[in-house]
Design a protein around this motif. Structure first.
Motif, PDB file in Angstrom:
ATOM      1  N   LEU A  17       0.829  -1.202   0.000  1.00 50.58           N
ATOM      2  CA  LEU A  17       0.000   0.000   0.000  1.00 50.58           C
ATOM      3  C   LEU A  17       0.867   1.256   0.000  1.00 50.58           C
ATOM      4  N   GLY A  18       1.882   1.292   0.869  1.00 52.58           N
ATOM      5  CA  GLY A  18       2.760   2.449   0.944  1.00 52.58           C
ATOM      6  C   GLY A  18       3.494   2.703  -0.361  1.00 52.58           C
ATOM      7  N   GLN A  19       3.914   1.634  -1.013  1.00 55.48           N
ATOM      8  CA  GLN A  19       4.592   1.780  -2.300  1.00 55.48           C
ATOM      9  C   GLN A  19       3.640   2.352  -3.347  1.00 55.48           C
ATOM     10  N   GLY A  20       2.377   1.898  -3.327  1.00 57.41           N
ATOM     11  CA  GLY A  20       1.384   2.443  -4.255  1.00 57.41           C
ATOM     12  C   GLY A  20       1.170   3.928  -4.055  1.00 57.41           C
ATOM     13  N   VAL A  21       1.114   4.359  -2.795  1.00 56.47           N
ATOM     14  CA  VAL A  21       0.942   5.781  -2.482  1.00 56.47           C
ATOM     15  C   VAL A  21       2.125   6.583  -3.007  1.00 56.47           C
ATOM     16  N   ALA A  22       3.342   6.156  -2.695  1.00 56.43           N
ATOM     17  CA  ALA A  22       4.541   6.904  -3.073  1.00 56.43           C
ATOM     18  C   ALA A  22       4.685   7.004  -4.592  1.00 56.43           C
ATOM     19  N   PHE A  23       4.477   5.897  -5.294  1.00 53.65           N
ATOM     20  CA  PHE A  23       4.659   5.911  -6.739  1.00 53.65           C
ATOM     21  C   PHE A  23       3.613   6.798  -7.409  1.00 53.65           C
ATOM     22  N   ALA A  24       2.361   6.706  -6.941  1.00 55.09           N
ATOM     23  CA  ALA A  24       1.303   7.526  -7.531  1.00 55.09           C
ATOM     24  C   ALA A  24       1.559   9.010  -7.290  1.00 55.09           C
ATOM     25  N   LEU A  25       2.056   9.356  -6.099  1.00 58.04           N
ATOM     26  CA  LEU A  25       2.348  10.755  -5.798  1.00 58.04           C
ATOM     27  C   LEU A  25       3.408  11.324  -6.736  1.00 58.04           C
ATOM     28  N   LEU A  26       4.367  10.482  -7.131  1.00 58.22           N
ATOM     29  CA  LEU A  26       5.400  10.961  -8.045  1.00 58.22           C
ATOM     30  C   LEU A  26       4.861  11.105  -9.468  1.00 58.22           C
ATOM     31  N   VAL A  27       4.285  10.047 -10.005  1.00 55.25           N
ATOM     32  CA  VAL A  27       3.946  10.052 -11.436  1.00 55.25           C
ATOM     33  C   VAL A  27       2.775  10.964 -11.760  1.00 55.25           C
ATOM     34  N   THR A  28       1.863  11.174 -10.800  1.00 48.86           N
ATOM     35  CA  THR A  28       0.716  12.032 -11.097  1.00 48.86           C
ATOM     36  C   THR A  28       1.028  13.512 -10.925  1.00 48.86           C
ATOM     37  N   ARG A  29       2.188  13.849 -10.373  1.00 48.49           N
ATOM     38  CA  ARG A  29       2.584  15.266 -10.244  1.00 48.49           C
ATOM     39  C   ARG A  29       3.749  15.605 -11.167  1.00 48.49           C
ATOM     40  N   ILE A  30       3.928  14.830 -12.234  1.00 47.20           N
ATOM     41  CA  ILE A  30       5.008  15.100 -13.186  1.00 47.20           C
ATOM     42  C   ILE A  30       4.951  16.523 -13.741  1.00 47.20           C
ATOM     43  N   PRO A  31       3.765  17.046 -14.126  1.00 44.13           N
ATOM     44  CA  PRO A  31       3.736  18.429 -14.617  1.00 44.13           C
ATOM     45  C   PRO A  31       4.264  19.430 -13.583  1.00 44.13           C
ATOM     46  N   ALA A  32       3.932  19.218 -12.305  1.00 42.87           N
ATOM     47  CA  ALA A  32       4.415  20.123 -11.257  1.00 42.87           C
ATOM     48  C   ALA A  32       5.929  19.995 -11.082  1.00 42.87           C
ATOM     49  N   VAL A  33       6.441  18.763 -11.189  1.00 43.62           N
ATOM     50  CA  VAL A  33       7.893  18.555 -11.113  1.00 43.62           C
ATOM     51  C   VAL A  33       8.583  19.277 -12.270  1.00 43.62           C
ATOM     52  N   GLN A  34       7.992  19.164 -13.453  1.00 46.79           N
ATOM     53  CA  GLN A  34       8.566  19.818 -14.624  1.00 46.79           C
ATOM     54  C   GLN A  34       8.609  21.329 -14.441  1.00 46.79           C
ATOM     55  N   ASP A  35       7.535  21.895 -13.914  1.00 46.20           N
ATOM     56  CA  ASP A  35       7.484  23.340 -13.704  1.00 46.20           C
ATOM     57  C   ASP A  35       8.474  23.793 -12.624  1.00 46.20           C
ATOM     58  N   ARG A  36       8.583  23.010 -11.546  1.00 46.79           N
ATOM     59  CA  ARG A  36       9.446  23.401 -10.437  1.00 46.79           C
ATOM     60  C   ARG A  36      10.910  23.487 -10.878  1.00 46.79           C
ATOM     61  N   TYR A  37      11.343  22.539 -11.686  1.00 47.29           N
ATOM     62  CA  TYR A  37      12.754  22.467 -12.055  1.00 47.29           C
ATOM     63  C   TYR A  37      13.047  23.044 -13.436  1.00 47.29           C
ATOM     64  N   GLY A  38      12.011  23.481 -14.155  1.00 49.01           N
ATOM     65  CA  GLY A  38      12.220  24.020 -15.485  1.00 49.01           C
ATOM     66  C   GLY A  38      12.694  22.994 -16.485  1.00 49.01           C
ATOM     67  N   VAL A  39      12.197  21.761 -16.358  1.00 50.05           N
ATOM     68  CA  VAL A  39      12.588  20.690 -17.283  1.00 50.05           C
ATOM     69  C   VAL A  39      11.840  20.878 -18.597  1.00 50.05           C
ATOM     70  N   SER A  40      12.555  20.931 -19.693  1.00 48.97           N
ATOM     71  CA  SER A  40      11.931  21.139 -20.995  1.00 48.97           C
ATOM     72  C   SER A  40      11.180  19.891 -21.443  1.00 48.97           C
ATOM     73  N   ASP A  41      10.275  20.071 -22.411  1.00 48.53           N
ATOM     74  CA  ASP A  41       9.537  18.931 -22.953  1.00 48.53           C
ATOM     75  C   ASP A  41      10.479  17.926 -23.620  1.00 48.53           C
TER      76      ASP A  41
END
Length: 410
Positions: A17-41
């Motif tokens: 369960l904990g692994q499911g929570v952690a992985f989902a939190l990362l992959v579903t916030r990819i746009p926010a990660v991209q914006d925070r670090y200025g990662v290009s498309d």
């Protein structure tokens, strides 16, 4: 059934369960990660591909590591690294820091997935009945929780660290406490198999069909996770709001299918359940490809959740069982670690494959490719059938007593 086994099952389910929570939190916030670090498309796919590649490296390394330390210890510390790496993604400020955090996350996820499924396989062996699907049901539940928390963070405009920190503060001590009750299996068979069978198991060449099934299952899964929203909106004419629903439906039906799947395995056998899952999944892709509108497409994604959900847990279970039956010490853990690599192979292949076919041909036609691939599972379904018990009816009960010892303490 001993209290040790019951506690081991509960604590391992919480780890899933904990692994499911952690992985989902990362992959579903990819746009926010991209914006925070200025990662290009252009650079984003490199970061995204690096995680499953490093996870495969982590899984291979775990095969060697568990020869020296028990899988419970690998799982315990890899859980901590995953959570701290997730927090690192949310709190870092430079692209180099993002690279380090994602690298740590990928390597630790590979070790976590491999060791977690090793313990699941050995616990199922100790129980003497199918329980593997229940662990993956816990993972699906964690994914739903993580995706929901991510939605709350995105909807509220919360910074990544604000979304991640409370989750890490809750899960970190919880998984440490739960790890006290992990149960390591006895990888030394009570009776050895004949020399010829042990030699055949040494190369694990029999594992190849199961590796193919694992790859196909994750091609299907990554197709849904990466393309369902775009497909529903651009191809089937659904609204932007409706386009967010298919993956949620898929996750919920995956959870439901896994929650009841063990009952089907106990009653009809693993091979029959895998055949049924493959047929339902193929029907789901066919409905999606031929859908006349968004709601018909939704039905297809529902079928996909019900069909694909059984393939991965049963593939791990079959690999562990067949390796253990070979009589070669350590073969079960080795088989699970090698098989786990193809989890990431399927993930890497699935999304680019559908995207390339969709651009070059059509997205409807692209959905037929995973449909055909999942039907390949039918050819290898016999690999999931339990072998006759070489050791007699009392063997599994004796193994339950042997395996029912707790892991070493913190």
């Amino acid at each position: 059934m001993t209290d040790v086994l019951r506690r081991g099952r509960s604590s391992l389910a919480f780890a899933f369960l904990g692994q499911g929570v952690a992985f989902a939190l990362l992959v579903t916030r990819i746009p926010a990660v991209q914006d925070r670090y200025g990662v290009s498309d252009a650079l984003l796919p490199v970061f995204l591909a690096a995680v499953p590649i490093l996870a495969g490296v982590g899984s291979v390394a775990t095969e060697r590591l568990v020869k020296r330390v028990p899988p419970s210890r690998v799982l315990r510390w890899s859980q901590l690294v995953v959570l701290l790496a997730l927090l690192g993604v949310g709190t870092g400020g430079h692209m180099a820091g993002l690279g380090v955090a994602l690298a740590a996350f990928g390597l630790a996820v590979g070790a976590l997935d491999a060791s977690m499924n090793m313990l699941g396989v050995s616990l199922q062996r100790a129980y003497g009945r199918s329980i593997m699907l229940s662990f993956h049901a816990a993972y699906s539940l964690g994914g739903i929780v993580g995706a929901s928390l991510a939605w709350v963070g995105a909807h509220g405009g919360l910074a990544l660290w604000v979304s991640y920190l409370p989750v890490v503060l809750v899960l970190l001590p919880a998984v440490l406490l739960g790890s006290r009750w992990y149960v390591d299996g006895d990888e030394e068979p009570a009776l050895e198999a004949p020399e010829g069978e042990r030699a055949a198991a040494g190369g694990l060449t029999w594992l190849l069909p199961l590796c193919l099934v694992m790859t196909v299952a994750y091609i299907g899964d990554s197709t849904v996770s990466n393309w369902s929203a775009k497909y529903l909106q651009d191809v089937l004419g659904g609204s932007e709001q409706l386009a967010t629903v298919p993956y949620n439906v898929y996750m919920v039906t995956t959870l439901l299918g896994r929650a009841i799947g063990d009952v089907g395995v106990r009653r009809f056998g693993a091979a029959a359940v895998v055949r049924a899952g493959a047929l339902v999944a193929a029907a789901g892709f066919a409905v999606v490809a031929g859908a006349s509108g968004a709601w018909v497409g939704m039905l297809g994604f529902t079928l996909l959740g019900l069909g694909l959900c059984v393939l991965v847990p049963q593939t791990f279970a079959a690999a562990g069982r067949r390796a253990f039956e070979s009589g070669r010490p350590g073969a079960s853990d080795a088989a699970v670690a090698r098989l786990n690599v193809f989890n990431y192979v399927g993930f890497l292949i699935g999304s680019p494959l559908v995207g390339a076919l969709g651009e070059a041909w059509s997205y409807r036609g692209a959905m037929l490719v995973p449909m055909v691939l999942v039907l390949v599972t039918l050819v290898y379904a016999r690999s999931f059938a339990a072998q006759p018990d070489r050791y007699g009816d009392g063997h599994e009960r004796a193994r339950a007593a042997d395996v029912g010892r707790g892991s070493d303490g913190l």
